[in-house]
Design a protein around this motif. Structure first.
Motif, PDB file in Angstrom:
ATOM      1  N   THR A   1       0.832  -1.201   0.000  1.00  0.00           N
ATOM      2  CA  THR A   1       0.000   0.000   0.000  1.00  0.00           C
ATOM      3  C   THR A   1       0.870   1.254   0.000  1.00  0.00           C
ATOM      4  OG1 THR A   1      -1.765  -1.154   1.161  1.00  0.00           O
ATOM      5  CG2 THR A   1      -1.793   1.231   1.282  1.00  0.00           C
ATOM      6  N   ALA A   2       1.917   1.252   0.800  1.00  0.00           N
ATOM      7  CA  ALA A   2       2.812   2.416   0.849  1.00  0.00           C
ATOM      8  C   ALA A   2       3.508   2.621  -0.494  1.00  0.00           C
ATOM      9  CB  ALA A   2       3.840   2.243   1.966  1.00  0.00           C
ATOM     10  N   TYR A   3       3.959   1.529  -1.118  1.00  0.00           N
ATOM     11  CA  TYR A   3       4.588   1.649  -2.429  1.00  0.00           C
ATOM     12  C   TYR A   3       3.577   2.105  -3.484  1.00  0.00           C
ATOM     13  CZ  TYR A   3       9.104  -0.327  -1.130  1.00  0.00           C
ATOM     14  OH  TYR A   3      10.349  -0.516  -0.586  1.00  0.00           O
ATOM     15  N   GLN A   4       2.350   1.623  -3.384  1.00  0.00           N
ATOM     16  CA  GLN A   4       1.315   2.043  -4.339  1.00  0.00           C
ATOM     17  C   GLN A   4       1.042   3.531  -4.207  1.00  0.00           C
ATOM     18  OE1 GLN A   4      -0.196   0.126  -6.805  1.00  0.00           O
ATOM     19  NE2 GLN A   4      -0.789   2.163  -7.452  1.00  0.00           N
ATOM     20  N   ARG A   5       1.029   4.015  -2.977  1.00  0.00           N
ATOM     21  CA  ARG A   5       0.816   5.452  -2.764  1.00  0.00           C
ATOM     22  C   ARG A   5       1.916   6.253  -3.452  1.00  0.00           C
ATOM     23  NH1 ARG A   5       1.862   9.437   1.765  1.00  0.00           N
ATOM     24  NH2 ARG A   5       0.186  10.940   1.543  1.00  0.00           N
ATOM     25  N   ARG A   6       3.149   5.775  -3.303  1.00  0.00           N
ATOM     26  CA  ARG A   6       4.259   6.470  -3.954  1.00  0.00           C
ATOM     27  C   ARG A   6       4.097   6.431  -5.470  1.00  0.00           C
ATOM     28  NH1 ARG A   6      10.489   4.767  -3.309  1.00  0.00           N
ATOM     29  NH2 ARG A   6       9.747   2.929  -4.381  1.00  0.00           N
ATOM     30  N   ASN A   7       3.747   5.268  -6.006  1.00  0.00           N
ATOM     31  CA  ASN A   7       3.589   5.163  -7.457  1.00  0.00           C
ATOM     32  C   ASN A   7       2.469   6.061  -7.968  1.00  0.00           C
ATOM     33  OD1 ASN A   7       5.688   3.369  -7.838  1.00  0.00           O
ATOM     34  ND2 ASN A   7       4.401   1.586  -7.488  1.00  0.00           N
ATOM     35  N   ASP A   8       1.395   6.201  -7.213  1.00  0.00           N
ATOM     36  CA  ASP A   8       0.305   7.092  -7.607  1.00  0.00           C
ATOM     37  C   ASP A   8       0.755   8.553  -7.567  1.00  0.00           C
ATOM     38  OD1 ASP A   8      -1.263   4.849  -7.883  1.00  0.00           O
ATOM     39  OD2 ASP A   8      -2.338   5.131  -5.985  1.00  0.00           O
TER      40      ASP A   8
ATOM     41  N   THR B   1       6.034  -1.448 -10.479  1.00  0.00           N
ATOM     42  CA  THR B   1       4.667  -1.964 -10.383  1.00  0.00           C
ATOM     43  C   THR B   1       4.523  -3.320 -11.053  1.00  0.00           C
ATOM     44  OG1 THR B   1       4.019  -0.715 -12.358  1.00  0.00           O
ATOM     45  CG2 THR B   1       3.609   0.316 -10.218  1.00  0.00           C
ATOM     46  N   ALA B   2       5.505  -3.730 -11.854  1.00  0.00           N
ATOM     47  CA  ALA B   2       5.437  -5.023 -12.542  1.00  0.00           C
ATOM     48  C   ALA B   2       5.862  -6.189 -11.647  1.00  0.00           C
ATOM     49  CB  ALA B   2       6.315  -5.001 -13.795  1.00  0.00           C
ATOM     50  N   VAL B   3       6.627  -5.915 -10.606  1.00  0.00           N
ATOM     51  CA  VAL B   3       7.112  -6.976  -9.716  1.00  0.00           C
ATOM     52  C   VAL B   3       6.004  -7.330  -8.729  1.00  0.00           C
ATOM     53  CG1 VAL B   3       8.826  -7.592  -7.986  1.00  0.00           C
ATOM     54  CG2 VAL B   3       9.489  -6.187  -9.926  1.00  0.00           C
ATOM     55  N   LYS B   4       5.571  -8.569  -8.789  1.00  0.00           N
ATOM     56  CA  LYS B   4       4.501  -9.048  -7.899  1.00  0.00           C
ATOM     57  C   LYS B   4       5.051 -10.157  -7.012  1.00  0.00           C
ATOM     58  CE  LYS B   4       1.247  -6.634  -9.930  1.00  0.00           C
ATOM     59  NZ  LYS B   4       1.164  -5.302  -9.504  1.00  0.00           N
ATOM     60  N   ILE B   5       4.648 -10.133  -5.736  1.00  0.00           N
ATOM     61  CA  ILE B   5       5.105 -11.137  -4.781  1.00  0.00           C
ATOM     62  C   ILE B   5       3.900 -11.710  -4.052  1.00  0.00           C
ATOM     63  CG2 ILE B   5       6.416 -11.497  -2.659  1.00  0.00           C
ATOM     64  CD1 ILE B   5       8.389  -9.461  -3.570  1.00  0.00           C
TER      65      ILE B   5
ATOM     66  N   ASN C   1       5.947  26.721  -6.876  1.00  0.00           N
ATOM     67  CA  ASN C   1       4.600  26.278  -7.191  1.00  0.00           C
ATOM     68  C   ASN C   1       4.034  25.484  -6.011  1.00  0.00           C
ATOM     69  OD1 ASN C   1       2.577  24.328  -8.098  1.00  0.00           O
ATOM     70  ND2 ASN C   1       2.959  25.153 -10.120  1.00  0.00           N
ATOM     71  N   GLN C   2       2.894  25.906  -5.500  1.00  0.00           N
ATOM     72  CA  GLN C   2       2.295  25.265  -4.322  1.00  0.00           C
ATOM     73  C   GLN C   2       1.957  23.795  -4.563  1.00  0.00           C
ATOM     74  OE1 GLN C   2       2.117  26.484  -1.257  1.00  0.00           O
ATOM     75  NE2 GLN C   2       3.189  28.260  -2.061  1.00  0.00           N
ATOM     76  N   ASN C   3       1.482  23.484  -5.778  1.00  0.00           N
ATOM     77  CA  ASN C   3       1.152  22.090  -6.073  1.00  0.00           C
ATOM     78  C   ASN C   3       2.400  21.219  -6.002  1.00  0.00           C
ATOM     79  OD1 ASN C   3      -1.536  22.611  -6.478  1.00  0.00           O
ATOM     80  ND2 ASN C   3      -1.312  22.918  -8.676  1.00  0.00           N
ATOM     81  N   PHE C   4       3.494  21.738  -6.551  1.00  0.00           N
ATOM     82  CA  PHE C   4       4.731  20.956  -6.529  1.00  0.00           C
ATOM     83  C   PHE C   4       5.228  20.779  -5.099  1.00  0.00           C
ATOM     84  CE2 PHE C   4       9.315  20.548  -6.495  1.00  0.00           C
ATOM     85  CZ  PHE C   4       9.441  19.363  -7.217  1.00  0.00           C
ATOM     86  N   LEU C   5       5.179  21.848  -4.323  1.00  0.00           N
ATOM     87  CA  LEU C   5       5.637  21.757  -2.933  1.00  0.00           C
ATOM     88  C   LEU C   5       4.792  20.751  -2.145  1.00  0.00           C
ATOM     89  CD1 LEU C   5       6.329  25.525  -2.164  1.00  0.00           C
ATOM     90  CD2 LEU C   5       8.000  23.715  -2.568  1.00  0.00           C
ATOM     91  N   LYS C   6       3.491  20.755  -2.389  1.00  0.00           N
ATOM     92  CA  LYS C   6       2.612  19.800  -1.701  1.00  0.00           C
ATOM     93  C   LYS C   6       2.960  18.362  -2.118  1.00  0.00           C
ATOM     94  CE  LYS C   6      -2.294  18.873  -0.815  1.00  0.00           C
ATOM     95  NZ  LYS C   6      -2.019  17.661  -0.193  1.00  0.00           N
ATOM     96  N   LEU C   7       3.185  18.147  -3.412  1.00  0.00           N
ATOM     97  CA  LEU C   7       3.545  16.806  -3.878  1.00  0.00           C
ATOM     98  C   LEU C   7       4.889  16.369  -3.309  1.00  0.00           C
ATOM     99  CD1 LEU C   7       2.365  16.878  -7.580  1.00  0.00           C
ATOM    100  CD2 LEU C   7       1.534  15.379  -5.778  1.00  0.00           C
ATOM    101  N   GLN C   8       5.818  17.309  -3.245  1.00  0.00           N
ATOM    102  CA  GLN C   8       7.137  16.983  -2.696  1.00  0.00           C
ATOM    103  C   GLN C   8       7.005  16.571  -1.227  1.00  0.00           C
ATOM    104  OE1 GLN C   8       9.845  20.259  -3.208  1.00  0.00           O
ATOM    105  NE2 GLN C   8      11.574  18.902  -3.542  1.00  0.00           N
ATOM    106  N   ASP C   9       6.170  17.285  -0.472  1.00  0.00           N
ATOM    107  CA  ASP C   9       5.924  16.917   0.926  1.00  0.00           C
ATOM    108  C   ASP C   9       5.250  15.553   1.025  1.00  0.00           C
ATOM    109  OD1 ASP C   9       7.038  19.252   1.864  1.00  0.00           O
ATOM    110  OD2 ASP C   9       5.120  20.284   2.157  1.00  0.00           O
ATOM    111  N   GLU C  10       4.301  15.306   0.125  1.00  0.00           N
ATOM    112  CA  GLU C  10       3.610  14.017   0.115  1.00  0.00           C
ATOM    113  C   GLU C  10       4.588  12.879  -0.173  1.00  0.00           C
ATOM    114  OE1 GLU C  10       0.505  13.008   0.804  1.00  0.00           O
ATOM    115  OE2 GLU C  10      -0.114  15.029   1.362  1.00  0.00           O
ATOM    116  N   LEU C  11       5.512  13.107  -1.108  1.00  0.00           N
ATOM    117  CA  LEU C  11       6.502  12.078  -1.419  1.00  0.00           C
ATOM    118  C   LEU C  11       7.407  11.809  -0.219  1.00  0.00           C
ATOM    119  CD1 LEU C  11       7.501  12.777  -5.108  1.00  0.00           C
ATOM    120  CD2 LEU C  11       6.539  10.672  -4.201  1.00  0.00           C
TER     121      LEU C  11
END
Length: 195
Positions: free
Chosen positions: A44-51, A82-86, A126-136
């Motif tokens: 789930t954490a990796y999926q969040r990052r990929n999204d 995202t292609a590696v499945k376990i 850019n506020q959107n970029f800063l927010k995404l950077q914080d999210e990452l």
């Protein structure tokens, strides 16, 4: 009464052995479920990052025309990750190493993307970029926490199935040792940032 005493003793011994073996199996099942739940949290954490990567890339694309190879590297790393499945029920050290390698490719590409962005002051503001950077950054912390909790769930499971006499029955019931998350190769060296 003496006639039934051997039968009573045999029944009690059989019941005690049955309860003991059942306890070994049920504890292993419970611990295995904890490992699988922890693995789900890692994914789930990796999926969040990929999204988030998709949003980050689109924001950066819209605000700056920067080095195309960096953007391509991020997109390709995300695709590989995202292609590696376990299968959490049968995690092997080799599968975990492959998963780790794919995820480290994402981390490496993201760090190059974020370094490239430093050259674009209008994007940094850019506020959107800063927010995404914080999210990452938050997501990377969640990934670390999920991986740590996964290892914490694996330890009691492995200890339970490897200690004697549990080890005698664990193999019969199909319980195998689980792999731990380890650092990717080269993680002990400092990251080199180039501008």
């Amino acid at each position: 009464m003496r006639r039934f005493l051997p039968w009573i003793i045999a029944a009690v011994v059989i019941f005690v052995i049955y309860s003991w073996v059942k306890g070994i199996n049920n504890t292993a099942v419970t611990l295995n479920q904890n490992v699988e739940q922890s693995w789900g949290d890692v994914q789930t954490a990796y999926q969040r990052r990929n999204d988030l990567i998709g949003n980050l890339v689109n924001t950066v694309k819209g605000a700056a025309d920067f080095e195309k190879s960096t953007l391509t590297a991020v997109i390709e790393a995300r695709s590989k990750a995202t292609a590696v499945k376990i299968d959490p029920a049968n995690i092997t050290p080799e599968q975990l190493a492959e998963f780790n390698k794919a995820q480290s490719g994402v981390s490496s590409s993201l760090s190059r993307l974020l370094v490239t962005v430093e050259a674009y002051p209008e994007l940094k503001a850019n506020q959107n970029f800063l927010k995404l950077q914080d999210e990452l950054a938050s997501t990377e912390n969640q990934i670390l926490t999920a991986r740590t909790r996964f290892n914490e769930a694996v330890k009691p499971y492995n200890s339970h199935i490897k200690t004697f006499p549990n080890s005698l029955f664990a193999g019969m019931f199909g319980f195998k040792e689980k792999a731990y998350f380890n650092a990717v190769e080269g993680a002990d060296k400092p990251v080199e940032v180039k501008f």
